[in-house]
Enzyme design. Structure first.
Site, PDB file in Angstrom:
ATOM      1  N   TYR A 138     -32.084   2.630 -12.973  1.00 58.77           N
ATOM      2  CA  TYR A 138     -31.586   3.063 -14.280  1.00 58.77           C
ATOM      3  C   TYR A 138     -32.725   3.525 -15.196  1.00 58.77           C
ATOM      4  O   TYR A 138     -32.493   4.249 -16.156  1.00 58.77           O
ATOM      5  CB  TYR A 138     -30.818   1.937 -14.979  1.00 58.77           C
ATOM      6  CG  TYR A 138     -29.492   1.593 -14.326  1.00 58.77           C
ATOM      7  CD1 TYR A 138     -29.024   2.315 -13.240  1.00 58.77           C
ATOM      8  CD2 TYR A 138     -28.719   0.558 -14.800  1.00 58.77           C
ATOM      9  CE1 TYR A 138     -27.829   2.002 -12.632  1.00 58.77           C
ATOM     10  CE2 TYR A 138     -27.508   0.230 -14.200  1.00 58.77           C
ATOM     11  CZ  TYR A 138     -27.071   0.952 -13.113  1.00 58.77           C
ATOM     12  OH  TYR A 138     -25.885   0.638 -12.513  1.00 58.77           O
ATOM     13  N   LYS A 188     -30.908  -4.893  -0.449  1.00 56.65           N
ATOM     14  CA  LYS A 188     -30.504  -3.946   0.602  1.00 56.65           C
ATOM     15  C   LYS A 188     -31.753  -3.655   1.428  1.00 56.65           C
ATOM     16  O   LYS A 188     -32.163  -2.504   1.589  1.00 56.65           O
ATOM     17  CB  LYS A 188     -29.922  -2.697  -0.070  1.00 56.65           C
ATOM     18  CG  LYS A 188     -29.304  -1.688   0.875  1.00 56.65           C
ATOM     19  CD  LYS A 188     -27.979  -2.113   1.463  1.00 56.65           C
ATOM     20  CE  LYS A 188     -27.479  -1.083   2.448  1.00 56.65           C
ATOM     21  NZ  LYS A 188     -26.350  -1.566   3.260  1.00 56.65           N
ATOM     22  N   ASP A 220     -23.849  -4.955   0.389  1.00 55.63           N
ATOM     23  CA  ASP A 220     -22.512  -4.583   0.862  1.00 55.63           C
ATOM     24  C   ASP A 220     -21.747  -5.822   1.318  1.00 55.63           C
ATOM     25  O   ASP A 220     -20.555  -5.993   1.025  1.00 55.63           O
ATOM     26  CB  ASP A 220     -22.574  -3.516   1.968  1.00 55.63           C
ATOM     27  CG  ASP A 220     -23.717  -3.741   2.952  1.00 55.63           C
ATOM     28  OD1 ASP A 220     -24.566  -4.619   2.705  1.00 55.63           O
ATOM     29  OD2 ASP A 220     -23.763  -3.033   3.976  1.00 55.63           O
ATOM     30  N   ASP A 244     -25.051  -4.697 -11.824  1.00 58.98           N
ATOM     31  CA  ASP A 244     -24.062  -4.015 -12.661  1.00 58.98           C
ATOM     32  C   ASP A 244     -22.706  -4.029 -11.947  1.00 58.98           C
ATOM     33  O   ASP A 244     -21.669  -4.408 -12.506  1.00 58.98           O
ATOM     34  CB  ASP A 244     -24.555  -2.576 -12.875  1.00 58.98           C
ATOM     35  CG  ASP A 244     -23.763  -1.813 -13.917  1.00 58.98           C
ATOM     36  OD1 ASP A 244     -22.835  -2.395 -14.504  1.00 58.98           O
ATOM     37  OD2 ASP A 244     -24.074  -0.630 -14.132  1.00 58.98           O
ATOM     38  N   ASP A 248     -19.312  -6.859 -12.469  1.00 58.69           N
ATOM     39  CA  ASP A 248     -17.971  -6.392 -12.858  1.00 58.69           C
ATOM     40  C   ASP A 248     -16.935  -6.848 -11.835  1.00 58.69           C
ATOM     41  O   ASP A 248     -15.818  -7.236 -12.185  1.00 58.69           O
ATOM     42  CB  ASP A 248     -17.937  -4.861 -12.964  1.00 58.69           C
ATOM     43  CG  ASP A 248     -18.192  -4.382 -14.385  1.00 58.69           C
ATOM     44  OD1 ASP A 248     -18.868  -5.131 -15.140  1.00 58.69           O
ATOM     45  OD2 ASP A 248     -17.738  -3.289 -14.739  1.00 58.69           O
TER      46      ASP A 248
END
Ligand code: NAD
Length: 353
Positions: A138, A188, A220, A244, A248
Site C-alpha cells: 500500500y 505467502k 490462501d 486488510d 474484513d
C-alpha cells in the site's frame, strides 16, 4: 488524558455522539480527560479542500489518543485521489506512525444467529488480528501505471524492512501473551520473497517469547481456515494487504461490522480508535446505525492507551448486558424482531455502565 475527536462523515457524527456520552458518564465517576474536536475526510475537504488539514494534524499530534467515526461518501468519489476522504485516513496513520492495527473479532453468544456461519462454528469466537498498517504494497515505491510495449502496465511494490516486521511481531507476541498464548503468522512465503523475510524475522522474534506457541500459515489457507474452523485461532499477525482482507473476512464471522472496534497504535501506545465499518451513507442521519463498535472502540482506548482496564471492562460488560436484554439495532436483529435506533442503543449502554 487528551482525546482528539474526529467524527468524520456519514454516520460518523451519530455514532461518535454515543461514544462521547459513554466517556462523559465515566467522567462523572472520576475519569479525567479533555476532548477536542477536529475535521477529517469529506467534511474536512468541504471546509478546507484537504482530507487531512494542517489544523487536524496539529490537534492529533498533541493528543494522547484519537477517537474517529468514519470517512467517505459518494459525493466525494469523483474528486482527484489526493483529495478523497480515505486519503485522510492513510495520511493520519502514516503521520502518527500507527503501524499496529489491532482488530478483535468477538462473537457475543447472543448474536450467534446473526453470523452467516453455523452457530456451532462461531459460538464463543474470540480472535485478534494484528495487521501491520504503515508498510507493504500500500505504501511501497515504485508504483503507478505506465506505457510499456504499446500497452499500459500497472505495478506496485510489496516491501518490508526487517525492522518493520520485528516491531509488529513484538506487538503480536505481546498480545498473544496476554491472551491464550497462541500466535499464527500469515504469509505467502512459497511465492513472495518479501514474505519469506517476514517468516524468517517472526521466527527470530519468537525466541524472546518461548511461552507463546507460534505457527505459520499461507494466506490462501488462512482465508479458508477462517471460515472452516475459526476457533482454532487466538492471535493472527500479518502484513498490511493480507490483514486488510482477512480482518474484513473475520469481521463477518461475527455477524455485523457494526459491532467491531479497532485500535491503531504507535510505538508508545498512542492510538487511533475507530469502528471497522465505513461511513454507511445509505443509513446516515436516520438514527439506525449501530453505535456499539464505536463505544467498544472507547473501551479499547481506555485499555491500550490509558491503561484503564477496569473502565474498559465496565463498557464491555455494559454492551454485553444490553445484548442479553435483547436490544438490537437493525444490522444485528433477527428478521421480524423489534429494533432500537442509535440513540436508544447508546442510552441502553449508559444505563448499564
Ligand atoms: P460501510 O462499512 O460504510 O457500509 C457497508 C454496509 O454496512 C452498508 O450497508 C452500511 O449501511 C452497513 N453498516 C456499516 N456500518 C454500520 C453500522 N454502524 N450500523 C449498521 N449498519 C452499518 O462500507 P461502504 O458502503 O463500502 O463504504 C461507504 C463509505 O465509507 C465509502 O466512502 C468508503 O470509502 C468509506 N469507508 C470508510 C472507512 C473508514 O472510515 N474507516 C472504512 C470503510 C469504508
Amino acid at each position: 488524558m487528551k482525546i482528539a475527536v474526529l467524527a468524520g462523515d456519514g454516520i460518523g457524527p451519530e455514532i461518535i455522539a454515543q461514544a462521547i456520552n459513554v466517556l462523559n458518564a465515566l467522567k462523572a465517576d472520576g475519569l479525567d480527560f479533555e476532548l477536542e474536536h477536529g475535521l477529517i475526510g469529506g467534511c474536512a475537504v468541504d471546509a478546507t479542500g484537504e482530507p487531512y488539514p494542517e489544523a487536524t494534524h496539529a490537534l492529533v499530534t498533541q493528543a494522547d489518543a484519537i477517537l474517529l467515526g468514519a470517512v467517505g461518501g459518494p459525493q466525494y468519489d469523483a474528486l482527484p485521489r489526493p483529495q478523497r476522504p480515505e486519503r485522510g485516513l492513510l495520511a493520519i496513520r502514516k503521520a502518527l506512525n500507527l503501524f499496529a492495527n489491532l482488530r478483535p473479532a468477538i462473537l457475543y453468544a447472543e448474536l450467534a444467529e446473526a453470523s452467516s456461519l453455523k452457530p456451532e462454528v462461531v459460538a464463543g469466537l474470540d480472535i485478534m488480528i494484528v495487521r501491520e498498517l504503515t508498510g507493504d504494497i500500500y505504501f511501497g515505491e515504485p508504483r503507478g501505471i505506465k506505457q510499456r510495449d504499446g500497452q499500459r502496465v500497472g505495478f506496485n511494490t510489496m516491501i518490508y524492512s526487517e525492522a518493520e516486521i520485528r516491531r509488529i511481531a513484538h506487538v503480536a507476541f505481546q498480545a498473544a501473551d496476554k491472551r491464550n498464548k497462541k500466535l499464527c503468522s500469515v504469509d505467502k512465503m512459497n511465492v513472495l520473497e518479501c514474505t519469506q523475510l517476514w517468516r524468517d524475522v517472526v521466527i527470530e522474534v519468537a525466541k524472546e517469547y518461548p511461552q507463546v506457541a507460534l505457527s505459520h500459515m499461507l494466506v490462501d489457507n488462512a482465508a479458508m481456515q477462517l471460515v472452516r474452523e475459526p476457533k482454532q485461532f487466538d492471535v493472527i499477525v500479518t502484513g498490511n494487504m493480507f490483514g486488510d482482507i482477512l480482518s474484513d473476512e473475520a469481521s463477518m464471522l461475527t455477524g455485523s461490522i457494526g459491532m467491531l472496534p479497532s485500535a491503531s497504535l504507535d510505538e508508545n501506545n498512542k492510538g487511533l480508535y475507530e469502528p471497522i465499518h465505513g461511513s454507511a451513507p445509505d443509513i446516515a442521519g436516520q438514527d439506525v446505525a449501530n453505535p456499539l463498535a464505536t463505544i467498544l472502540s472507547v473501551a479499547m482506548m481506555l485499555r491500550y492507551t490509558f491503561n484503564q482496564e477496569e473502565a474498559a471492562l465496565r463498557i464491555e460488560n455494559a454492551v454485553q448486558k444490553v445484548l442479553q436484554q435483547g436490544f438490537r439495532t437493525s444490522d444485528i436483529a433477527a428478521p421480524g424482531l423489534q429494533t432500537v435506533g442509535t440513540q436508544a442503543m447508546g442510552d441502553a449502554v449508559l444505563s448499564h455502565l
